[in-house]
Each structure stands twice: as structure tokens, then as C-alpha cells.
Design an enzyme around this catalytic site. Structure first.
Site, PDB file in Angstrom:
ATOM      1  N   HIS A 155       0.511  -0.011   2.417  1.00 34.19           N
ATOM      2  CA  HIS A 155      -0.702   0.726   2.785  1.00 34.19           C
ATOM      3  C   HIS A 155      -0.428   2.202   2.566  1.00 34.19           C
ATOM      4  O   HIS A 155       0.515   2.763   3.112  1.00 34.19           O
ATOM      5  CB  HIS A 155      -1.086   0.480   4.242  1.00 34.19           C
ATOM      6  N   CYS A 156      -1.257   2.851   1.749  1.00 36.76           N
ATOM      7  CA  CYS A 156      -1.079   4.259   1.412  1.00 36.76           C
ATOM      8  C   CYS A 156      -2.047   5.102   2.230  1.00 36.76           C
ATOM      9  O   CYS A 156      -3.268   5.002   2.057  1.00 36.76           O
ATOM     10  CB  CYS A 156      -1.309   4.483  -0.086  1.00 36.76           C
ATOM     11  N   GLY A 157      -1.492   5.930   3.113  1.00 35.83           N
ATOM     12  CA  GLY A 157      -2.337   6.786   3.934  1.00 35.83           C
ATOM     13  C   GLY A 157      -3.081   7.822   3.111  1.00 35.83           C
ATOM     14  O   GLY A 157      -4.208   8.197   3.448  1.00 35.83           O
TER      15      GLY A 157
END
Length: 394
Positions: free
Chosen positions: A189-191
């Protein structure tokens, strides 16, 4: 020289903080000051701040802090997306404001004003594609399709139900606790994207990293050429040698040229240093993710394999230790019946515990360099959907 040294110290501190924050957990930095600074930036600073809030405001303050942390770190939010746009927009504005007055110059054509805008626009487009594209969400309607795409290897993936979605988890998928959905071929998951990186948008993400690497290199080189042009146009070298009597050699001229550049064009120098640092970090991220793509493995699977191999190694070490202990007991019981072994042979005899325990990784999803890249460019689910649609219409 005070301003110049201040700029140098600012650049070094910025480099140290950025590298520590983004790369401090890498194995190469284990046990170093970089790792300790990373822990402080990611955990220690917040813990000290929490204690301060609790001391000043009590339990209400800490509850508000935890709610803020939950929203910022544990739920989808656009904070980092807005920060990315602010960094890109602010950097480009500073370049336009401080550098475009010198374009066209001795080494830079006027068309770079437009190519730079186009390059930034393409970068933002890749950012939007990665942020708002479907990473490969799995639900009750398409789970059967994803179950048929990747077989279970019965090593790191086995048939089981997602405890949240209440559906069978296809191999290579994971339920993202932040997005609250199962994602096919889950990477991470890429913020910054406020989105998961999965089967359907890995290509956009890798292209985003590569393009922004070239964008930073382009900006660094372009500003460097502008400054070189200013040196040429203002005849700085000639003035230093003809009027100040400085020897016409690189060693003699370099300190004076650098001093003149830093004092006259400090904004451009800071922009160059910033983009050079970011380009180095992006090259590392791109290289890592490209290596994952060509071997058909994800970041999530890398951690799974590390845990599995570590567990297998401990199991084999335990078995080897038990066998060694059993052999030692057998030797003791038969010591009187056997002739005594030479002390030198006993000394040089290799213990079973000292033998290398080979644990290998068997990635059944690795189909070769070109096939793996083709799978990133054209995901399996897209091919499956196209084939199904073709059969129905045909």
C-alpha cells in the site's frame, strides 16, 4: 563564507534526514546511525510528542492524537497526495521563477521552457493513473476468475478464507487493512498514491518511479547547464584570471567559481542538490521494483519468503542439533568398544552444526524475464477478461 557553509550544512542535513527516513530500515544500514535515526523519525519522535501531549493535555489530548494518527496512517486519506503535488508544483515554480529568465542561454535552448512543462505534466499524469486506477480489487463476483489465474504453491500460499471479506483468498492476494479490500497480486500500500499497488497498476507505479527519476536528472542537468552558461556569458573565468591574478587551472579556479555560484545563484544550487538527492533515491526504488517485476515476485511475497526461509532454517538447525546430540551420545556409549580417535582428527572434524544449511526459494510464478515483464504490461486478469468476452461475442 558564512552563507555558503550554511547552504552546505543544510544540504548535508537534508540528505541525512531523507536517506534515514526512506532507507534506514535497509539491511545495509543495520546497526548504524542511519538505522537509529530512522527509528527516531518513524517512532521515537512520535512517542516523545505523545508523552508531551499527555503531560500537557491529559487523556483527552492523547485520544485526539490517536484519532489523528488513525486517520493519517491507518485509513485512506489524500494528505501525502497533496504533499506530492505541493512538492512538484513548488519545485517547478521555483525553477521557473529563478531560472527561466536565463533561458535561452549559451547551452540551453528556449524550447526547454516547454519540454520541462510537458515532462512535469506526464509525471503528474502517471501519478494520477497510479492513484486512481483499480489495483485489482477482489470481490465475490470476480473471485473465481482470480482463483483460476494463480495456483497455490502450498508454501507461502495455501487455500484459505479471508477473515474480513469472507471469500476464498486467491494466491498472491492480500487484504489491505488500510483500503479494506482484497487486492490481486498485492505488492504494497503506497501512502503517496493513497492506493494499493497490485496486479493492474504495477506498470503505472514502475513507470512513475522511472519517469520521476529522469525528471529529476533532467532538472539537475538543465540547471547545471544554465549556470555553466552564465559563467560563459559573464566571462567569470576571464575576470578571475585577468583582473584578480588567479592561476588558470582547475584547482585554483574551482573554489572561487563555486563561491561565486553559491553567492549569486543559491536558489538554483539548492534546487540542484534537492533533485540530485531525490533522483538517487528514485533510482534505488525503481531498481528494486524492476528486479521484483523481472523475477515475478512482489514486495509482500519477499517478506513472506524471508519469514518462511528463516523458519525453515531454524527447523533444520534444530534437527541438525538433535542429530548431533544423538551422535555424541552414541559415541560416548561406544567409546570403550572403538579405538580412540586421534585428537588431531577430532579437532579438524567438521561438526554437523557447522555445515551450511541450504534453504532455497521455489517461486513457481517466475516464468522467465520476458514473460514476467509481459505479465506486468498486460496483467493475466485483463487477458482472461478479454478471452471471456471474445468467446461470448464469438
Amino acid at each position: 563564507m558564512g552563507v555558503q557553509w550554511l547552504l552546505v550544512c543544510h544540504g548535508l542535513v537534508t540528505l541525512l534526514v531523507v536517506v534515514s527516513f526512506l532507507c534506514g530500515q535497509w539491511p545495509i544500514f543495520q546497526g548504524t546511525f542511519i538505522e537509529r535515526l530512522h527509528k527516531f523519525l518513524t517512532f521515537g519522535a512520535f512517542d516523545y510528542f505523545r508523552r508531551f501531549v499527555e503531560f500537557v493535555f491529559g487523556s483527552r489530548g492523547t485520544n485526539a492524537l490517536y484519532l489523528t494518527q488513525y486517520y493519517c496512517c491507518d485509513r485512506p486519506n489524500p494528505i501525502l497526495q497533496a504533499l506530492y503535488l505541493a512538492i512538484v508544483g513548488g519545485t517547478y515554480y521555483l525553477i521557473v521563477y529563478s531560472t527561466f529568465n536565463y533561458i535561452p542561454g549559451h547551452y540551453m535552448g528556449g524550447y526547454h521552457k516547454y519540454t520541462s512543462l510537458l515532462a512535469v505534466g506526464v509525471g503528474i499524469l502517471l501519478f494520477l493513473l497510479t492513484s486512481f486506477s483499480d489495483p485489482g480489487s477482489i470481490n465475490a463476483e470476480n473471485v473465481s476468475q482470480y482463483l483460476s489465474l494463480y495456483p497455490y504453491d502450498d508454501i507461502i500460499y495455501s487455500e484459505k478464507e479471508c477473515s474480513t471479506c469472507k471469500i476464498l483468498k486467491p494466491a498472491r492476494s492480500k487484504h489491505c487493512s488500510i483500503c479494506d479490500r482484497c487486492v490481486a497480486r498485492f505488492d504494497h500500500h503506497c501512502g503517496w498514491m493513497n492506493n494499493c499497488i497490485g496486479e493492474k497498476n504495477t506498470l503505472y507505479f514502475v513507470m512513475f518511479l522511472l519517469w520521476h527519476f529522469f525528471l529529476c536528472v533532467y532538472g539537475t542537468v538543465a540547471i547545471g547547464l544554465v549556470l555553466a552558461g552564465r559563467l560563459k556569458e559573464l566571462e567569470v573565468v576571464y575576470i578571475l584570471t585577468a583582473y584578480y591574478g588567479i592561476e588558470n587551472s582547475f584547482r585554483s579556479l574551482a573554489p572561487h567559481v563555486v563561491q561565486w555560484l553559491v553567492s549569486s545563484y543559491n536558489t538554483q544550487i539548492l534546487l540542484m542538490v534537492f533533485m540530485a538527492i531525490v533522483s538517487l533515491l528514485l533510482s534505488g526504488f525503481f531498481g528494486y521494483h524492476f528486479s521484483l517485476c523481472v523475477s515475478n515476485i512482489t514486495t509482500n511475497e519477499t517478506f513472506k519468503w524471508e519469514d518462511y526461509l528463516s523458519w525453515q532454517r531454524k527447523v533444520k538447525e534444530a534437527k541438525a542439533s538433535a542429530e548431533s546430540l544423538k551422535a555424541s551420545l552414541d559415541d560416548l556409549s561406544q567409546e570403550t568398544a572403538k579405538p580412540q580417535q586421534s585428537k588431531w582428527k577430532s579437532f579438524f572434524k567438521r561438526s554437523r552444526l557447522e555445515e551450511d544449511i541450504e534453504i532455497t526459494k521455489n517461486n513457481i510464478y517466475d516464468r522467465g524475464f520476458f514473460q514476467n515483464l509481459y505479465e506486468i504490461i498486460y496483467p493475466l486478469s485483463s487477458r482472461h477478461s478479454f478471452s471471456t468476452h471474445k468467446l461470448k461475442t464469438g
